[in-house]
Design a protein around this motif. Structure first.
Motif, PDB file in Angstrom:
ATOM      1  N   PHE A 118     -40.811  -6.450  69.055  1.00 56.63           N
ATOM      2  CA  PHE A 118     -39.723  -6.000  68.186  1.00 56.63           C
ATOM      3  C   PHE A 118     -38.966  -4.823  68.805  1.00 56.63           C
ATOM      4  O   PHE A 118     -38.990  -3.716  68.261  1.00 56.63           O
ATOM      5  CB  PHE A 118     -40.277  -5.588  66.818  1.00 56.63           C
ATOM      6  CG  PHE A 118     -40.701  -6.730  65.946  1.00 56.63           C
ATOM      7  CD1 PHE A 118     -39.872  -7.207  64.950  1.00 56.63           C
ATOM      8  CD2 PHE A 118     -41.942  -7.322  66.106  1.00 56.63           C
ATOM      9  CE1 PHE A 118     -40.272  -8.259  64.135  1.00 56.63           C
ATOM     10  CE2 PHE A 118     -42.354  -8.367  65.294  1.00 56.63           C
ATOM     11  CZ  PHE A 118     -41.507  -8.847  64.303  1.00 56.63           C
ATOM     12  N   PRO A 119     -38.282  -5.003  69.949  1.00 57.60           N
ATOM     13  CA  PRO A 119     -37.418  -3.951  70.479  1.00 57.60           C
ATOM     14  C   PRO A 119     -36.192  -3.801  69.574  1.00 57.60           C
ATOM     15  O   PRO A 119     -35.990  -4.604  68.656  1.00 57.60           O
ATOM     16  CB  PRO A 119     -37.045  -4.477  71.863  1.00 57.60           C
ATOM     17  CG  PRO A 119     -37.106  -5.952  71.722  1.00 57.60           C
ATOM     18  CD  PRO A 119     -38.238  -6.224  70.778  1.00 57.60           C
ATOM     19  N   PRO A 120     -35.337  -2.787  69.806  1.00 58.67           N
ATOM     20  CA  PRO A 120     -34.188  -2.562  68.930  1.00 58.67           C
ATOM     21  C   PRO A 120     -33.280  -3.774  68.736  1.00 58.67           C
ATOM     22  O   PRO A 120     -32.706  -3.948  67.663  1.00 58.67           O
ATOM     23  CB  PRO A 120     -33.443  -1.415  69.632  1.00 58.67           C
ATOM     24  CG  PRO A 120     -34.531  -0.660  70.307  1.00 58.67           C
ATOM     25  CD  PRO A 120     -35.511  -1.695  70.780  1.00 58.67           C
TER      26      PRO A 120
ATOM     27  N   GLY B 108     -33.010  -4.367  64.915  1.00 60.09           N
ATOM     28  CA  GLY B 108     -31.669  -4.194  64.363  1.00 60.09           C
ATOM     29  C   GLY B 108     -31.149  -5.464  63.728  1.00 60.09           C
ATOM     30  O   GLY B 108     -30.530  -5.442  62.653  1.00 60.09           O
ATOM     31  N   THR B 109     -31.402  -6.588  64.380  1.00 58.46           N
ATOM     32  CA  THR B 109     -30.980  -7.879  63.831  1.00 58.46           C
ATOM     33  C   THR B 109     -31.676  -8.165  62.513  1.00 58.46           C
ATOM     34  O   THR B 109     -31.044  -8.577  61.524  1.00 58.46           O
ATOM     35  CB  THR B 109     -31.289  -9.010  64.836  1.00 58.46           C
ATOM     36  OG1 THR B 109     -30.572  -8.761  66.048  1.00 58.46           O
ATOM     37  CG2 THR B 109     -30.896 -10.359  64.273  1.00 58.46           C
TER      38      THR B 109
ATOM     39  N   ALA C  14     -41.190  -6.485  59.617  1.00 60.33           N
ATOM     40  CA  ALA C  14     -39.800  -6.088  59.869  1.00 60.33           C
ATOM     41  C   ALA C  14     -39.390  -4.931  58.966  1.00 60.33           C
ATOM     42  O   ALA C  14     -38.705  -3.997  59.405  1.00 60.33           O
ATOM     43  CB  ALA C  14     -38.875  -7.288  59.645  1.00 60.33           C
ATOM     44  N   ASP C  15     -39.824  -4.965  57.701  1.00 61.81           N
ATOM     45  CA  ASP C  15     -39.475  -3.891  56.773  1.00 61.81           C
ATOM     46  C   ASP C  15     -40.104  -2.567  57.179  1.00 61.81           C
ATOM     47  O   ASP C  15     -39.486  -1.506  57.062  1.00 61.81           O
ATOM     48  CB  ASP C  15     -39.920  -4.266  55.353  1.00 61.81           C
ATOM     49  CG  ASP C  15     -39.052  -5.346  54.740  1.00 61.81           C
ATOM     50  OD1 ASP C  15     -37.931  -5.544  55.248  1.00 61.81           O
ATOM     51  OD2 ASP C  15     -39.479  -5.989  53.773  1.00 61.81           O
ATOM     52  N   MET C  16     -41.353  -2.607  57.636  1.00 64.86           N
ATOM     53  CA  MET C  16     -42.006  -1.369  58.067  1.00 64.86           C
ATOM     54  C   MET C  16     -41.314  -0.774  59.292  1.00 64.86           C
ATOM     55  O   MET C  16     -41.171   0.444  59.406  1.00 64.86           O
ATOM     56  CB  MET C  16     -43.485  -1.617  58.340  1.00 64.86           C
ATOM     57  CG  MET C  16     -44.349  -1.618  57.097  1.00 64.86           C
ATOM     58  SD  MET C  16     -46.113  -1.817  57.432  1.00 64.86           S
ATOM     59  CE  MET C  16     -46.260  -3.590  57.471  1.00 64.86           C
TER      60      MET C  16
ATOM     61  N   ILE D 148     -27.210  -2.024  61.493  1.00 68.73           N
ATOM     62  CA  ILE D 148     -26.098  -1.873  62.437  1.00 68.73           C
ATOM     63  C   ILE D 148     -26.285  -0.626  63.285  1.00 68.73           C
ATOM     64  O   ILE D 148     -25.999  -0.622  64.489  1.00 68.73           O
ATOM     65  CB  ILE D 148     -24.766  -1.825  61.658  1.00 68.73           C
ATOM     66  CG1 ILE D 148     -24.515  -3.180  60.966  1.00 68.73           C
ATOM     67  CG2 ILE D 148     -23.607  -1.491  62.585  1.00 68.73           C
ATOM     68  CD1 ILE D 148     -23.343  -3.178  60.020  1.00 68.73           C
ATOM     69  N   GLN D 149     -26.798   0.445  62.671  1.00 68.27           N
ATOM     70  CA  GLN D 149     -27.070   1.659  63.441  1.00 68.27           C
ATOM     71  C   GLN D 149     -28.136   1.400  64.509  1.00 68.27           C
ATOM     72  O   GLN D 149     -28.037   1.910  65.633  1.00 68.27           O
ATOM     73  CB  GLN D 149     -27.543   2.774  62.500  1.00 68.27           C
ATOM     74  CG  GLN D 149     -26.446   3.337  61.613  1.00 68.27           C
ATOM     75  CD  GLN D 149     -26.968   4.393  60.662  1.00 68.27           C
ATOM     76  OE1 GLN D 149     -28.148   4.400  60.318  1.00 68.27           O
ATOM     77  NE2 GLN D 149     -26.107   5.289  60.226  1.00 68.27           N
ATOM     78  N   THR D 150     -29.142   0.614  64.171  1.00 66.59           N
ATOM     79  CA  THR D 150     -30.179   0.283  65.144  1.00 66.59           C
ATOM     80  C   THR D 150     -29.602  -0.570  66.267  1.00 66.59           C
ATOM     81  O   THR D 150     -29.923  -0.366  67.449  1.00 66.59           O
ATOM     82  CB  THR D 150     -31.333  -0.469  64.462  1.00 66.59           C
ATOM     83  OG1 THR D 150     -31.868   0.348  63.417  1.00 66.59           O
ATOM     84  CG2 THR D 150     -32.446  -0.791  65.452  1.00 66.59           C
ATOM     85  N   LEU D 151     -28.749  -1.526  65.935  1.00 71.98           N
ATOM     86  CA  LEU D 151     -28.130  -2.372  66.955  1.00 71.98           C
ATOM     87  C   LEU D 151     -27.253  -1.557  67.904  1.00 71.98           C
ATOM     88  O   LEU D 151     -27.074  -1.934  69.061  1.00 71.98           O
ATOM     89  CB  LEU D 151     -27.305  -3.473  66.297  1.00 71.98           C
ATOM     90  CG  LEU D 151     -28.092  -4.615  65.650  1.00 71.98           C
ATOM     91  CD1 LEU D 151     -27.152  -5.568  64.910  1.00 71.98           C
ATOM     92  CD2 LEU D 151     -28.898  -5.379  66.700  1.00 71.98           C
TER      93      LEU D 151
END
Length: 481
Positions: free
Chosen positions: A151-153, A157-158, A279-281, A384-387
């Motif tokens: 689970f990289p950014p 992010g997605t 994913a939520d964590m 979106i900020q993570t992406l």
């Protein structure tokens, strides 16, 4: 003559004095009143999501209104227990993040299918299948949590974006009235009330400061409900019929029954719930600035599965993460897990006191929908900020996001797209979060890992944890002392 030393030379101004509390904001407590009101805000955000599954499953399996109401109270009670397991925890159980657990929507379709085939006894079969699936999930948790390195950014992010976008239709449905078969569904009055609540929340966030700004959602829900009363949009019958005390008697519907077909269906649901919770964590860890490492996710999944295993004993269903509360944390910036623990305590009280539960139920769905647009939109904004940190201009990262988001949006944009597929597959395919997550992971491996590439293009090693930065290691060590 030498100048006299300035005694105040190194004394900073009050606003420059650093926070002396060594604890991470996640581990800090608030004053009692702030703790209660902030926790109540979390309950208000999730209440409709907790009671909706029993409202659907109960009538579908032939339960009368009284038994369905009993299921709703039991779901509130067990959601409170599961939330306390997540936030407070014990041993290696609990993510110890401001993480809310409640009844999972992923299980509604298979539970209805199980119940319809067996009538009223279907509830006992459902409970038996949930217990077995939860125990198996608990056993698999140490292995499942290792998936965090995938689970990289570009993936997180997605998935976070899909979580927010997937929740928005829920807010839109609430804004229209919640029940498509009811008179007035989608009326200007309902949508207007949702719009007014949204406007109130936005204005309050703009004009208020400090703690009042943090509980703007709760204040907006109260204001919207007050406006809805003279418009006859609130139902007071629930209060009249509710009892003062109502404990969810263990095995109220009889001892659990175990059938292979039902167990297999709920095992699939459990895997879906574990994927979404992971994913939520990861999303929540980024929002509260405490990256969720493998140990945190393992503890969170243990709380999910243990809470789900206990839930049927008190006539509740499978529990998993509630993403709408992640949006509330992102919006209010209140990161204390003890605030959410207070919300868990409130949920337990609501389950034990139907009168209190019915007061929360006074909030009309259009009012809740207006606030939900802000809450769920905040989750998408966090994604979106993570992406933005995922280096989309490098390699095929933009293609990964495009394909994963596109496939993840299918259940939202075209709900009947998979109508010809086997029903067992629909448990996964009808969850845009799950399908989008799987696609993002597989494509990230294909483009950034397999074939000799050593980097995902965002500064992290392909296949490594999304938040595996040196600065996060001390936080993780402090967290697990």
């Amino acid at each position: 003559m030498a100048a006299e030393p300035r005694l105040t030379k190194d004394v900073p101004a009050p606003e420059e004095i650093p926070d002396q509390d060594p604890r991470h904001p996640v581990d800090r407590t608030l004053p009692p009143f702030k703790m209660f009101t902030s926790g109540l805000q979390h309950v208000a955000a999730m209440y409709a999501g907790v009671v909706a599954p029993p409202m659907i499953v109960g009538p579908a399996v032939g339960l009368n209104a009284r038994d369905t109401a009993f299921l709703m109270g039991a779901s509130l009670f067990t959601a409170g227990i599961a939330t306390l397991l997540q936030t407070i925890g014990f041993w290696k159980v609990g993510a110890r993040l401001p993480f809310v657990n409640g009844v999972s929507f992923a299980g509604v379709t298979p539970m209805v299918a199980i119940g319809r085939e067996r009538g009223a006894e279907g509830i006992a079969v459902i409970f038996g299948a949930i217990i077995v699936a939860s125990v198996l999930g608990f056993v698999l948790t140490p292995y499942f949590s290792r998936l965090v390195r995938f689970f990289p950014p570009v993936v997180t992010g997605t998935v976070i974006t899909l979580i927010g976008v997937s929740l928005l239709p829920v807010a839109f449905n609430w804004s229209q009235g919640g029940d498509p078969t009811a008179d007035g569904y989608g009326s200007m009055r309902n949508i207007g009330m949702a719009g007014l609540t949204l406007l109130i929340v936005l204005v309050l966030r703009k004009v208020l400061r400090g703690f009042l700004q943090q509980i703007a959602i709760l204040l907006g829900l109260v204001a919207g409900t007050v406006v809805a009363v003279p418009m006859n949009m609130t139902d007071f019958d629930a209060i009249k019929d509710a009892g003062l005390v109502g404990f969810p008697t263990p095995f109220h519907f009889g001892a659990p029954q175990f059938e292979i077909a039902a167990i297999i269906s709920m095992c699939i649901v459990m895997l879906v719930c574990m994927t979404e919770s992971t994913a939520d964590m990861l999303a929540l860890g980024r929002i509260v600035d405490r990256p969720a490492d493998e140990r945190v996710i393992e503890g969170g999944l243990r709380a999910d599965t243990l809470g789900s295993a206990i839930s049927p004993l008190f006539n509740g269903f499978m529990c998993s993460a509630f993403a709408q509360n992640i949006g509330l944390v992102a919006m209010t910036k209140v990161r204390s897990r003890f605030v959410v623990a207070a919300g868990g305590g409130i949920l337990v009280l609501l389950g034990l006191c139907p009168v209190l539960a019915s007061v929360i139920a006074l909030v009309p769905l259009p009012v809740l929908g207006g606030a939900g647009i802000v809450l769920f939109g905040s989750v998408a904004a966090s994604g979106i900020q993570t992406l933005a940190t995922a280096a989309l201009e490098k390699g095929e990262n933009a293609l990964i996001v495009a394909a994963a988001v596109g496939i993840g949006l299918i259940p939202i944009a075209a709900p009947e797209f998979y109508h010809a597929f086997p029903k067992d597959l629909l448990v996964v395919l009808d969850s845009g979060i799950s399908t989008g997550c799987v696609v993002a992971i597989v494509l990230n491996l294909a483009f950034n890992h397999w074939g000799g590439k050593g980097s995902s293009g965002d500064g992290t090693v392909a296949g490594a944890p999304a938040d595996a930065a040196p600065s996060s290691a001390p936080v993780a060590r402090r967290r697990n002392r």
